[in-house]
Enzyme design. Sequence first.
Site, mmCIF file in Angstrom:
data_model
loop_
_atom_site.group_PDB
_atom_site.id
_atom_site.type_symbol
_atom_site.label_atom_id
_atom_site.label_comp_id
_atom_site.label_asym_id
_atom_site.label_seq_id
_atom_site.Cartn_x
_atom_site.Cartn_y
_atom_site.Cartn_z
ATOM 1 N N TYR A 1 0.830 -1.211 0.000
ATOM 2 C CA TYR A 1 0.000 0.000 0.000
ATOM 3 C C TYR A 1 0.857 1.251 0.000
ATOM 4 O O TYR A 1 2.072 1.181 0.181
ATOM 5 C CB TYR A 1 -0.974 -0.016 1.189
ATOM 6 N N LYS B 1 6.419 -1.620 1.388
ATOM 7 C CA LYS B 1 5.340 -1.025 2.176
ATOM 8 C C LYS B 1 4.196 -2.040 2.156
ATOM 9 O O LYS B 1 3.261 -1.965 1.372
ATOM 10 C CB LYS B 1 4.946 0.345 1.614
ATOM 11 N N GLU C 1 13.165 2.974 12.983
ATOM 12 C CA GLU C 1 12.125 3.961 12.645
ATOM 13 C C GLU C 1 10.909 3.776 13.524
ATOM 14 O O GLU C 1 10.841 2.851 14.340
ATOM 15 C CB GLU C 1 11.726 3.811 11.170
ATOM 16 N N ARG D 1 7.348 4.268 -5.556
ATOM 17 C CA ARG D 1 7.569 3.366 -4.414
ATOM 18 C C ARG D 1 6.547 2.226 -4.432
ATOM 19 O O ARG D 1 6.870 1.098 -4.069
ATOM 20 C CB ARG D 1 7.508 4.133 -3.095
HETATM 21 N N1 PDD Z 1 3.531 5.502 6.873
HETATM 22 N N2 PDD Z 1 8.230 4.301 8.119
HETATM 23 C C1 PDD Z 1 7.121 3.540 8.135
HETATM 24 C C2 PDD Z 1 7.177 2.180 8.751
HETATM 25 C C3 PDD Z 1 5.943 4.026 7.546
HETATM 26 O O1 PDD Z 1 4.852 3.250 7.546
HETATM 27 C C4 PDD Z 1 5.935 5.320 6.980
HETATM 28 C C5 PDD Z 1 4.713 5.888 6.329
HETATM 29 C C6 PDD Z 1 7.109 6.086 7.007
HETATM 30 C C7 PDD Z 1 7.194 7.456 6.393
HETATM 31 O O2 PDD Z 1 7.106 7.393 4.978
HETATM 32 P P1 PDD Z 1 6.557 8.607 4.094
HETATM 33 O O3 PDD Z 1 7.327 9.822 4.490
HETATM 34 O O4 PDD Z 1 6.830 8.205 2.707
HETATM 35 O O5 PDD Z 1 5.094 8.739 4.425
HETATM 36 C C8 PDD Z 1 8.242 5.529 7.575
HETATM 37 C C9 PDD Z 1 2.290 5.941 6.289
HETATM 38 C C10 PDD Z 1 1.994 7.375 6.548
HETATM 39 C C11 PDD Z 1 1.197 4.990 6.723
HETATM 40 O O6 PDD Z 1 1.507 3.877 7.069
HETATM 41 O O7 PDD Z 1 0.022 5.363 6.653
#
Ligand code: PDD
Length: 293
Positions: free
Chosen positions: A32, A150, A183, A51
């Site tokens: 996703y 993701k 993270e 991505r």
């Molecule tokens: N999450 N690390 C993880 C594990 C994440 O799930 C996310 C994003 C990020 C930050 O990625 P980005 O800057 O590309 O949003 C880092 C989204 C917001 C979610 O799970 O809804």
Amino acid sequence: MAMIYLNDKLVPESKAVVSVFDHGFLYGDGIYETLRAYEGAVFKLEEHLDRLFHSASLINLRLLKSPEEIEKALYETLRANRLKEAYVRITFSRGAGPIGLDPSLCPKPTFVIIANPFKGYPTSYYKKGVKAAVVKTRRNYKGAIDPQIKSLNFLNNVLAKAEAMERGAYEAVMLNYKGHVAEGTVSNIFFVKDGVICTPSVNAGILDGITRRTIINIAKAAGLTVKEGSFRPDDIYKADEVFLSNTTMEVMPVNQFDDVKFRISAAGVTKAIHKAYKAEVREYLRRRKRPRA
Ligand code: PDD
């Protein structure tokens, strides 16, 4: 009622249902993206689509749709819901198929776009900061489920979040198998020490956050030193400022990391970076709106 994009068309939420044989449901087999629309335009759409396709390739999932088709469906969903400020989630699962792990049992992925009004976060989170805590749950080992995927298989993060909540923290910070900071459950982490911006490198086994990349570029353009590396919680305890980043929260200050408290200052680096981030969003919208020659 909200309209959901399901496979090839928009349907009302009540009709937006998928099979109990969907391997996304049975095995968490899918991927996703979370995106954010400002004034009707999705920020960093190209990066998110890149991505998405990268995640798909890492699990050998053929999406059977082009980036252009996904973009078209996304904007149709925003229009159908009359949304300008929106939270958008694109999901692709392996699809429905007989029980069994073999991905080839599922001939067609399930495709869903959800667009909700963007509610944002309480302003106090930005003014006063949020609490983050290092949890016992470790970030998925790269050789097990690569955090660069993701993935719909989010149990690692769900368990970490539950631990953080038990400890009264807003975000859980996971370490990797070596004990280095990785993270948050839905965010990347940064800290500032003596004016240097530090963040775990992608090699630490993290998602290559799009907001993270944007922040790194902003910091470098402002002449700040950015250090991507391996850090321990101890390094963060000694930091001057700590913040989290993701697509929906942008730049979120942290006022407490484990037991160490941090002062949130209007003159701090975190605030300056958030301001520059917002300026980049505005510039993106301005460029998008300029009529094409
Ligand atoms: N999450 N690390 C993880 C594990 C994440 O799930 C996310 C994003 C990020 C930050 O990625 P980005 O800057 O590309 O949003 C880092 C989204 C917001 C979610 O799970 O809804």
